[in-house]
Motif scaffolding. Sequence first.
Motif, PDB file in Angstrom:
ATOM      1  N   MET A  43      -2.419 -14.747  -1.644  1.00 45.92           N
ATOM      2  CA  MET A  43      -1.621 -13.612  -1.177  1.00 45.92           C
ATOM      3  C   MET A  43      -1.157 -12.752  -2.350  1.00 45.92           C
ATOM      4  N   MET A  44      -0.750 -13.402  -3.436  1.00 45.79           N
ATOM      5  CA  MET A  44      -0.305 -12.655  -4.601  1.00 45.79           C
ATOM      6  C   MET A  44      -1.443 -11.820  -5.167  1.00 45.79           C
ATOM      7  N   THR A  45      -2.628 -12.411  -5.284  1.00 43.60           N
ATOM      8  CA  THR A  45      -3.785 -11.699  -5.840  1.00 43.60           C
ATOM      9  C   THR A  45      -4.158 -10.505  -4.967  1.00 43.60           C
ATOM     10  N   ILE A  46      -4.202 -10.729  -3.648  1.00 40.32           N
ATOM     11  CA  ILE A  46      -4.557  -9.632  -2.741  1.00 40.32           C
ATOM     12  C   ILE A  46      -3.531  -8.512  -2.801  1.00 40.32           C
ATOM     13  N   SER A  47      -2.265  -8.878  -2.820  1.00 42.26           N
ATOM     14  CA  SER A  47      -1.207  -7.865  -2.840  1.00 42.26           C
ATOM     15  C   SER A  47      -1.240  -7.045  -4.121  1.00 42.26           C
ATOM     16  N   VAL A  48      -1.380  -7.732  -5.264  1.00 43.99           N
ATOM     17  CA  VAL A  48      -1.404  -7.024  -6.545  1.00 43.99           C
ATOM     18  C   VAL A  48      -2.626  -6.115  -6.635  1.00 43.99           C
ATOM     19  N   LEU A  49      -3.798  -6.626  -6.212  1.00 43.19           N
ATOM     20  CA  LEU A  49      -5.016  -5.817  -6.250  1.00 43.19           C
ATOM     21  C   LEU A  49      -4.908  -4.618  -5.312  1.00 43.19           C
ATOM     22  N   ALA A  50      -4.329  -4.830  -4.130  1.00 37.06           N
ATOM     23  CA  ALA A  50      -4.170  -3.729  -3.179  1.00 37.06           C
ATOM     24  C   ALA A  50      -3.281  -2.636  -3.756  1.00 37.06           C
ATOM     25  N   GLY A  51      -2.163  -3.059  -4.353  1.00 34.62           N
ATOM     26  CA  GLY A  51      -1.275  -2.074  -4.956  1.00 34.62           C
ATOM     27  C   GLY A  51      -1.919  -1.347  -6.120  1.00 34.62           C
ATOM     28  N   ALA A  52      -2.653  -2.089  -6.953  1.00 36.16           N
ATOM     29  CA  ALA A  52      -3.313  -1.470  -8.104  1.00 36.16           C
ATOM     30  C   ALA A  52      -4.391  -0.490  -7.671  1.00 36.16           C
ATOM     31  N   LEU A  53      -5.184  -0.871  -6.657  1.00 38.06           N
ATOM     32  CA  LEU A  53      -6.250   0.020  -6.182  1.00 38.06           C
ATOM     33  C   LEU A  53      -5.675   1.285  -5.556  1.00 38.06           C
ATOM     34  N   ALA A  54      -4.608   1.119  -4.767  1.00 38.76           N
ATOM     35  CA  ALA A  54      -3.992   2.302  -4.149  1.00 38.76           C
ATOM     36  C   ALA A  54      -3.412   3.229  -5.210  1.00 38.76           C
ATOM     37  N   ARG A  64      -4.346   3.406  -8.345  1.00 37.54           N
ATOM     38  CA  ARG A  64      -5.455   3.974  -9.102  1.00 37.54           C
ATOM     39  C   ARG A  64      -6.112   5.131  -8.350  1.00 37.54           C
ATOM     40  N   ALA A  65      -6.318   4.943  -7.053  1.00 36.67           N
ATOM     41  CA  ALA A  65      -6.919   6.011  -6.249  1.00 36.67           C
ATOM     42  C   ALA A  65      -6.041   7.252  -6.255  1.00 36.67           C
ATOM     43  N   LYS A  66      -4.729   7.060  -6.186  1.00 34.52           N
ATOM     44  CA  LYS A  66      -3.811   8.190  -6.219  1.00 34.52           C
ATOM     45  C   LYS A  66      -3.877   8.904  -7.560  1.00 34.52           C
ATOM     46  N   GLN A  67      -3.936   8.145  -8.658  1.00 40.25           N
ATOM     47  CA  GLN A  67      -4.006   8.757  -9.971  1.00 40.25           C
ATOM     48  C   GLN A  67      -5.308   9.519 -10.163  1.00 40.25           C
ATOM     49  N   VAL A  68      -6.414   8.979  -9.637  1.00 38.90           N
ATOM     50  CA  VAL A  68      -7.700   9.673  -9.743  1.00 38.90           C
ATOM     51  C   VAL A  68      -7.658  11.001  -8.996  1.00 38.90           C
ATOM     52  N   GLU A  69      -7.040  10.984  -7.804  1.00 43.23           N
ATOM     53  CA  GLU A  69      -6.929  12.221  -7.027  1.00 43.23           C
ATOM     54  C   GLU A  69      -6.078  13.253  -7.759  1.00 43.23           C
ATOM     55  N   PHE A  85       0.827  -1.205   0.000  1.00 37.60           N
ATOM     56  CA  PHE A  85       0.000   0.000   0.000  1.00 37.60           C
ATOM     57  C   PHE A  85       0.865   1.261   0.000  1.00 37.60           C
ATOM     58  N   LEU A  86       1.847   1.310   0.902  1.00 41.51           N
ATOM     59  CA  LEU A  86       2.704   2.493   0.995  1.00 41.51           C
ATOM     60  C   LEU A  86       3.505   2.699  -0.286  1.00 41.51           C
ATOM     61  N   THR A  87       3.989   1.630  -0.870  1.00 42.95           N
ATOM     62  CA  THR A  87       4.738   1.741  -2.120  1.00 42.95           C
ATOM     63  C   THR A  87       3.855   2.285  -3.225  1.00 42.95           C
ATOM     64  N   ALA A  88       2.604   1.810  -3.283  1.00 43.44           N
ATOM     65  CA  ALA A  88       1.681   2.293  -4.314  1.00 43.44           C
ATOM     66  C   ALA A  88       1.374   3.773  -4.143  1.00 43.44           C
ATOM     67  N   VAL A  89       1.285   4.222  -2.892  1.00 40.83           N
ATOM     68  CA  VAL A  89       0.935   5.618  -2.629  1.00 40.83           C
ATOM     69  C   VAL A  89       2.122   6.551  -2.890  1.00 40.83           C
ATOM     70  N   LEU A  90       3.329   6.101  -2.544  1.00 43.61           N
ATOM     71  CA  LEU A  90       4.510   6.965  -2.593  1.00 43.61           C
ATOM     72  C   LEU A  90       5.264   6.903  -3.909  1.00 43.61           C
ATOM     73  N   THR A  91       4.856   6.032  -4.828  1.00 48.87           N
ATOM     74  CA  THR A  91       5.521   5.939  -6.125  1.00 48.87           C
ATOM     75  C   THR A  91       4.509   6.169  -7.234  1.00 48.87           C
ATOM     76  N   GLU A  92       5.032   6.385  -8.449  1.00 50.70           N
ATOM     77  CA  GLU A  92       4.181   6.650  -9.601  1.00 50.70           C
ATOM     78  C   GLU A  92       3.873   5.355 -10.324  1.00 50.70           C
TER      79      GLU A  92
END
Length: 371
Positions: free
Chosen positions: A119-130, A132-137, A71-78
Amino acid sequence: MRKRFHISWPEEWKKKTALIRQGNNLIYSPKDFVVSFCLYLATVIACLLLRSLDKTGDTSYVAMLFLTDVFLTAVLTEGYLFSFFCAVLGVLSVDYIFTEPYWQISFTLAGFPLTFLVMMTISVLAGALASRAKQVEVTQRQIQREKVRGNLLRGMSHDIRTPLTGIVGATDVLLSQEESLTPQQRRELLHSVNEEARWLMRVTENLLSITRIDGENAAVRKTPELMEEVMEGAVSKFRRHYRNISVQVHLPEEALLVPMDPLLMQQVLFNLMENAARHGETVTRIELTLTRQEEQSVLEVADNGVGIAPDRLETLFDGTLHQDEGREDARRDMGIGLSVCRTIVAAHGGTITAENRKNGGALFRITLPVE
């Protein structure tokens, strides 16, 4: 207000490279690599430390910590690149480092393939959603900024026509009826041309101020500047145009350095003082007061005029143009000029507010962060 933590990254570290042509999701930059690697390393160290302190051998918290890392990586990176790699690396680390037998790959254990896949599916989806939310903002902020800039530019473009029409009309009369005009009529026409030309110059200065703001990043190039020098420049410019209005400046005992674009902030102060002179009706004195409140510099511009109509306070900075009865130029400056002020101050990370003074007159307050 607490000072925000900020890291000054080298420019070459922030350079972005799209791994796929015309792609905005798979983006690489050295800065994002360092951020994601540090987050992963911190997560591994935290998990190892917790395992050494837990005598029961329970490692159920490991998966949650690595999911937080994603989650943090998805939020803090592009983009999605580093959050995806972090998800894959995190799942492999859970198996290799924190699942018995430790420091061995255990794909053959009963039930592990399914656990690995979940675990892989949850992690990938979590990163993608985070991500995506950052890009929408970010997209929403860009749309709002472009909307504000568009409204300002459209308002100024429309307002430029008025002085041009006046100038063309006055000069047409001077050229076509030169012999029949009295000296007084010629003087009045020339005075009208001069006034319209001055107004056109002010609109152009505001227009140039907006174009200096980076539309993509909504930021300006800031350098530490002495606030009193910026105020002095704005006051000197104002006094050249309005000699009959006195300006008093109140400064703190210590010099105050504020990160800013000095030309843009001078334009803000000039707009506020000119707004008081043109719309305050009875203004004879303007006061500029600079103070420091913790990590904020506070600059107040006050006058002794008639103040601001209460019904205008809520929409004073949104670029809405108002028309006062009996005043042809009332719509000028009051809407566009103050909108430019808010745009510039916001680009500096500050705020601007307006209110009426108890003893009469208007008060504009600008706060800017001191770094």
